[in-house]
Each structure stands twice: as C-alpha cells, then as structure tokens.
Design a protein around this motif. Structure first.
Motif, PDB file in Angstrom:
ATOM      1  N   ALA A 103       0.841  -1.204   0.000  1.00 18.33           N
ATOM      2  CA  ALA A 103       0.000   0.000   0.000  1.00 18.33           C
ATOM      3  C   ALA A 103       0.871   1.247   0.000  1.00 18.33           C
ATOM      4  CB  ALA A 103      -0.919   0.000   1.222  1.00 18.33           C
ATOM      5  N   ARG A 104       0.387   2.287  -0.676  1.00 16.50           N
ATOM      6  CA  ARG A 104       1.146   3.529  -0.813  1.00 16.50           C
ATOM      7  C   ARG A 104       0.322   4.695  -0.283  1.00 16.50           C
ATOM      8  NH1 ARG A 104       1.224   2.853  -6.801  1.00 16.50           N
ATOM      9  NH2 ARG A 104      -0.401   1.417  -6.163  1.00 16.50           N
ATOM     10  N   VAL A 105       1.011   5.625   0.347  1.00 12.83           N
ATOM     11  CA  VAL A 105       0.338   6.751   0.996  1.00 12.83           C
ATOM     12  C   VAL A 105       1.119   8.031   0.755  1.00 12.83           C
ATOM     13  CG1 VAL A 105      -0.497   7.706   3.178  1.00 12.83           C
ATOM     14  CG2 VAL A 105      -0.494   5.216   2.837  1.00 12.83           C
ATOM     15  N   VAL A 106       0.391   9.084   0.411  1.00 14.52           N
ATOM     16  CA  VAL A 106       0.978  10.426   0.376  1.00 14.52           C
ATOM     17  C   VAL A 106       0.219  11.282   1.378  1.00 14.52           C
ATOM     18  CG1 VAL A 106       1.391  12.520  -0.967  1.00 14.52           C
ATOM     19  CG2 VAL A 106       1.746  10.269  -2.020  1.00 14.52           C
ATOM     20  N   TYR A 107       0.961  11.839   2.326  1.00 13.43           N
ATOM     21  CA  TYR A 107       0.410  12.762   3.308  1.00 13.43           C
ATOM     22  C   TYR A 107       0.641  14.190   2.827  1.00 13.43           C
ATOM     23  CZ  TYR A 107       0.633   8.754   6.536  1.00 13.43           C
ATOM     24  OH  TYR A 107       0.466   7.528   7.143  1.00 13.43           O
ATOM     25  N   VAL A 108      -0.291  15.080   3.181  1.00 12.10           N
ATOM     26  CA  VAL A 108      -0.156  16.490   2.818  1.00 12.10           C
ATOM     27  C   VAL A 108      -0.444  17.334   4.054  1.00 12.10           C
ATOM     28  CG1 VAL A 108      -0.938  18.363   1.319  1.00 12.10           C
ATOM     29  CG2 VAL A 108      -0.979  15.995   0.477  1.00 12.10           C
ATOM     30  N   ASP A 109       0.469  18.246   4.374  1.00  8.68           N
ATOM     31  CA  ASP A 109       0.226  19.157   5.491  1.00  8.68           C
ATOM     32  C   ASP A 109       1.059  20.419   5.312  1.00  8.68           C
ATOM     33  OD1 ASP A 109       0.108  20.200   8.430  1.00  8.68           O
ATOM     34  OD2 ASP A 109      -1.283  18.517   8.368  1.00  8.68           O
ATOM     35  N   SER A 110       0.570  21.511   5.906  1.00  7.27           N
ATOM     36  CA  SER A 110       1.267  22.790   5.801  1.00  7.27           C
ATOM     37  C   SER A 110       2.012  23.166   7.081  1.00  7.27           C
ATOM     38  CB  SER A 110       0.265  23.910   5.461  1.00  7.27           C
ATOM     39  OG  SER A 110      -0.669  24.059   6.513  1.00  7.27           O
ATOM     40  N   GLU A 111       1.869  22.373   8.133  1.00  9.45           N
ATOM     41  CA  GLU A 111       2.507  22.667   9.412  1.00  9.45           C
ATOM     42  C   GLU A 111       3.932  22.110   9.432  1.00  9.45           C
ATOM     43  OE1 GLU A 111       4.063  22.937  13.138  1.00  9.45           O
ATOM     44  OE2 GLU A 111       2.550  24.206  12.189  1.00  9.45           O
ATOM     45  N   PRO A 112       4.954  22.979   9.608  1.00  4.94           N
ATOM     46  CA  PRO A 112       6.342  22.510   9.544  1.00  4.94           C
ATOM     47  C   PRO A 112       6.676  21.383  10.504  1.00  4.94           C
ATOM     48  CG  PRO A 112       6.259  24.905   9.456  1.00  4.94           C
ATOM     49  CD  PRO A 112       4.872  24.452   9.760  1.00  4.94           C
ATOM     50  N   VAL A 113       6.160  21.421  11.730  1.00  2.00           N
ATOM     51  CA  VAL A 113       6.449  20.348  12.683  1.00  2.00           C
ATOM     52  C   VAL A 113       5.862  19.029  12.182  1.00  2.00           C
ATOM     53  CG1 VAL A 113       5.922  19.470  14.987  1.00  2.00           C
ATOM     54  CG2 VAL A 113       6.715  21.804  14.713  1.00  2.00           C
ATOM     55  N   ALA A 114       4.645  19.086  11.621  1.00  2.00           N
ATOM     56  CA  ALA A 114       4.018  17.877  11.078  1.00  2.00           C
ATOM     57  C   ALA A 114       4.849  17.305   9.940  1.00  2.00           C
ATOM     58  CB  ALA A 114       2.606  18.189  10.603  1.00  2.00           C
ATOM     59  N   VAL A 115       5.336  18.179   9.070  1.00  2.00           N
ATOM     60  CA  VAL A 115       6.123  17.730   7.925  1.00  2.00           C
ATOM     61  C   VAL A 115       7.449  17.130   8.380  1.00  2.00           C
ATOM     62  CG1 VAL A 115       7.311  18.484   5.830  1.00  2.00           C
ATOM     63  CG2 VAL A 115       5.034  19.379   6.368  1.00  2.00           C
ATOM     64  N   HIS A 116       8.149  17.822   9.289  1.00  5.87           N
ATOM     65  CA  HIS A 116       9.441  17.326   9.761  1.00  5.87           C
ATOM     66  C   HIS A 116       9.284  15.988  10.480  1.00  5.87           C
ATOM     67  CE1 HIS A 116      13.507  17.310  11.329  1.00  5.87           C
ATOM     68  NE2 HIS A 116      13.018  17.114  12.543  1.00  5.87           N
ATOM     69  N   ALA A 117       8.278  15.891  11.354  1.00  5.35           N
ATOM     70  CA  ALA A 117       8.057  14.641  12.080  1.00  5.35           C
ATOM     71  C   ALA A 117       7.698  13.517  11.120  1.00  5.35           C
ATOM     72  CB  ALA A 117       6.952  14.831  13.119  1.00  5.35           C
ATOM     73  N   SER A 126       9.614   3.278   1.409  1.00  4.81           N
ATOM     74  CA  SER A 126       9.508   3.664   0.001  1.00  4.81           C
ATOM     75  C   SER A 126       8.064   3.797  -0.468  1.00  4.81           C
ATOM     76  CB  SER A 126      10.234   2.638  -0.876  1.00  4.81           C
ATOM     77  OG  SER A 126       9.639   1.359  -0.720  1.00  4.81           O
ATOM     78  N   GLY A 127       7.112   3.353   0.374  1.00  3.85           N
ATOM     79  CA  GLY A 127       5.712   3.401  -0.029  1.00  3.85           C
ATOM     80  C   GLY A 127       4.926   4.543   0.561  1.00  3.85           C
ATOM     81  N   ALA A 128       5.600   5.479   1.216  1.00  4.08           N
ATOM     82  CA  ALA A 128       4.894   6.608   1.821  1.00  4.08           C
ATOM     83  C   ALA A 128       5.763   7.862   1.767  1.00  4.08           C
ATOM     84  CB  ALA A 128       4.514   6.299   3.266  1.00  4.08           C
ATOM     85  N   ALA A 129       5.108   9.018   1.660  1.00  2.70           N
ATOM     86  CA  ALA A 129       5.837  10.287   1.573  1.00  2.70           C
ATOM     87  C   ALA A 129       4.969  11.402   2.141  1.00  2.70           C
ATOM     88  CB  ALA A 129       6.214  10.593   0.124  1.00  2.70           C
ATOM     89  N   ILE A 130       5.625  12.499   2.515  1.00  2.08           N
ATOM     90  CA  ILE A 130       4.930  13.686   3.013  1.00  2.08           C
ATOM     91  C   ILE A 130       5.162  14.834   2.042  1.00  2.08           C
ATOM     92  CG2 ILE A 130       6.920  14.196   4.495  1.00  2.08           C
ATOM     93  CD1 ILE A 130       3.273  15.244   5.244  1.00  2.08           C
ATOM     94  N   LEU A 131       4.115  15.569   1.756  1.00  2.00           N
ATOM     95  CA  LEU A 131       4.176  16.739   0.879  1.00  2.00           C
ATOM     96  C   LEU A 131       3.865  17.975   1.702  1.00  2.00           C
ATOM     97  CD1 LEU A 131       4.232  18.175  -1.892  1.00  2.00           C
ATOM     98  CD2 LEU A 131       1.857  17.443  -2.214  1.00  2.00           C
ATOM     99  N   HIS A 132       4.774  18.931   1.733  1.00  2.00           N
ATOM    100  CA  HIS A 132       4.574  20.177   2.472  1.00  2.00           C
ATOM    101  C   HIS A 132       3.805  21.144   1.571  1.00  2.00           C
ATOM    102  CE1 HIS A 132       6.549  23.605   5.033  1.00  2.00           C
ATOM    103  NE2 HIS A 132       5.259  23.475   5.253  1.00  2.00           N
ATOM    104  N   ALA A 133       2.495  21.237   1.806  1.00  2.00           N
ATOM    105  CA  ALA A 133       1.660  22.058   0.928  1.00  2.00           C
ATOM    106  C   ALA A 133       0.347  22.404   1.604  1.00  2.00           C
ATOM    107  CB  ALA A 133       1.384  21.316  -0.381  1.00  2.00           C
TER     108      ALA A 133
END
Length: 271
Positions: A103-117, A126-133
C-alpha cells in the motif's frame, strides 16, 4: 446555521513555538510529543472551555483507523491524506501496510512540525511520503512529485479528509475544494470526511473555544450535519451514512462513547 470563525489564510506557516497550532494541539490531545508549551496550554484551555474536545479527537482517530481498514478491505491500496497532521500512533500507512505491505500513501500538510516529524517517521519507507503544501492548492498537490511517484490517479484510491475542513473558512469555498478533488478521482475511489460541529450549542457555550482557536495559526469553522452530508452528493454512501464517528462501524467490544462535541463522519464510493 453556519458559524464561521474569522478567516485566516492557511499558508505553510513559519514555525512559531509561541503561537498555538491546531495540528500540534491535536497531537497533544492524542498523547503525542510533537508539540510546544503554547500548544499544550491552549489544548488544556480548550478542554476547559468546551469539555469533550480531547475525547472527540481520540474518537476521530479511531474512526480513521476503521475507515482505512474498511478501504483496504474494499481493495484500495493507495491513499491521499489531506491535512494529515503530526504523526502519532495509528497513521494511515501503518494501518494500510500492516494489511497490504505494498500500500502507498501520500500525506499532505502545511505545518512545519508535522512535515518534519513525518519525514523522520517515513525515512526508509519507500511506499509513503509527506508533501509540504496547503491543501487548497489542488493542482499543485495532484501534480506534485510525491503524488506522481506513489499514486496512480487512473486507479481507485482512498481520499482522506479527517478534521481538515473545519480549518477551511467559507471564504475559501470548501464545497468547490471537495468537488475539485473528487473530480480527480477514478471510479471506485473512496472519500472519507470527518468534521466537528457545535451548531447545536448556543454562543455562550462556544465563545471560549472559538476565541482560543482564533488565537491559533488556524481558526475553525463549525458546520451542520446537513452541510457535511452535502459533500457526498452524487456518491454512494457507505452505511450507516453521515453519523457521529463513534457510530460508524464500531469495533466489536468497543465501549459506548457519547461525545459531547459531535464529530460527524462518513465514507462514500465514487461511482
């Protein structure tokens, strides 16, 4: 009646540890550690101003867990989690990949702490990533490298909008925002939305909680169950429809929970 709290543009804020942030407050409600003193103080004050906020956050997290398991059971193997927040136990990729390692997941958030964590948590996955947006930048998100690498928009996916729409003011047209994302989904996809509502309470009961969130980086908007249900028009609602989240496919053995702060949720299939 729609109660709209003073609008604030949800840009990717610079990190300000002295100003409460709802994503970090939510992390605190859930027992996480990615929060600052200002967030903890605001979260405790919110619980005093409107008892039940913490319970609603935890119930919403449990709803997310059940929804992801349901979607996996329906053959969904890719997810786009908008406004994913600070990662705590029970993230979408953990739930999904425990059943389907591919399973693959892309997370999206604009909060810097959320993105860094999230970046730290997802290192080596390799099946998941975070997008700062900002989730309102629909085209930028759908065409982002993380989405293009991990998700195939020509196939069904699970679109997760868990407690993010309360932070979209009426001035930013949440109806159109939901519609734009839905338009990009392939038939057989699923949409999940959860949204708190205080419309059944009078102003004297809600003034305190609104004031606290106005002082944060992202004020909130309350909407009725009927308004929330309208976002699923034209879709195939999964039973029992738009309900308080504790009533949506509760796990066997779950103790009954009556939320003072109604948190409505639903799942629907794109025909």
């Amino acid at each position: 009646m729609v109660l709209v709290v003073e609008a604030m543009t949800l840009h990717a804020h610079e990190l300000d540890p002295h100003r409460p942030n709802p994503a970090r407050m939510y992390d605190y409600y859930l027992g996480g550690f990615h929060n600052f003193e200002a967030d903890r103080e605001a979260a405790e004050a919110a619980e005093i101003a409107f008892p039940g906020v913490k319970a609603a956050a935890r119930a919403n997290r449990d709803f997310l867990r059940r929804v992801v398991r349901y979607m996996i059971g329906q053959g969904i193997d890719q997810f786009l989690d908008l406004g994913s927040g600070v990662p705590t136990v029970g993230n979408v990729h953990e739930i999904a990949q425990a059943v389907n390692p591919d399973a693959r997941v892309v997370y999206v958030d604009s909060e810097p702490v959320a993105v860094h964590a999230s970046e730290t948590l997802l290192a080596g996955n390799s099946g998941a990533a975070i997008l700062h947006a900002d989730i309102r930048h629909v085209d930028a998100i759908l065409n982002a490298p993380q989405v293009e690498r991990l998700l195939d928009l020509t196939r069904p996916l699970g679109l997760i909008m868990a407690s993010v729409l309360p932070h979209i003011p009426e001035s930013d047209d949440p109806d159109r925002l939901v519609a734009r994302y839905l338009a990009a989904l392939a038939p057989g996809s699923f949409l999940m939305i959860s949204h708190g509502s205080v419309d059944d309470f009078d102003d004297t009961e809600t003034d305190g909680i609104y004031k606290l969130y106005r002082a944060s980086t992202s004020p909130i908007t309350s909407r009725t169950r009927e308004r929330i249900a309208s976002w699923f028009d034209g879709l195939e609602l999964v039973e029992p429809g738009v309900v308080v989240v504790t009533h949506w496919h509760p796990d066997t053995g779950d103790a009954p929970v009556k939320l003072r702060l109604p948190h409505y949720g639903a799942v629907a299939r794109v025909p």
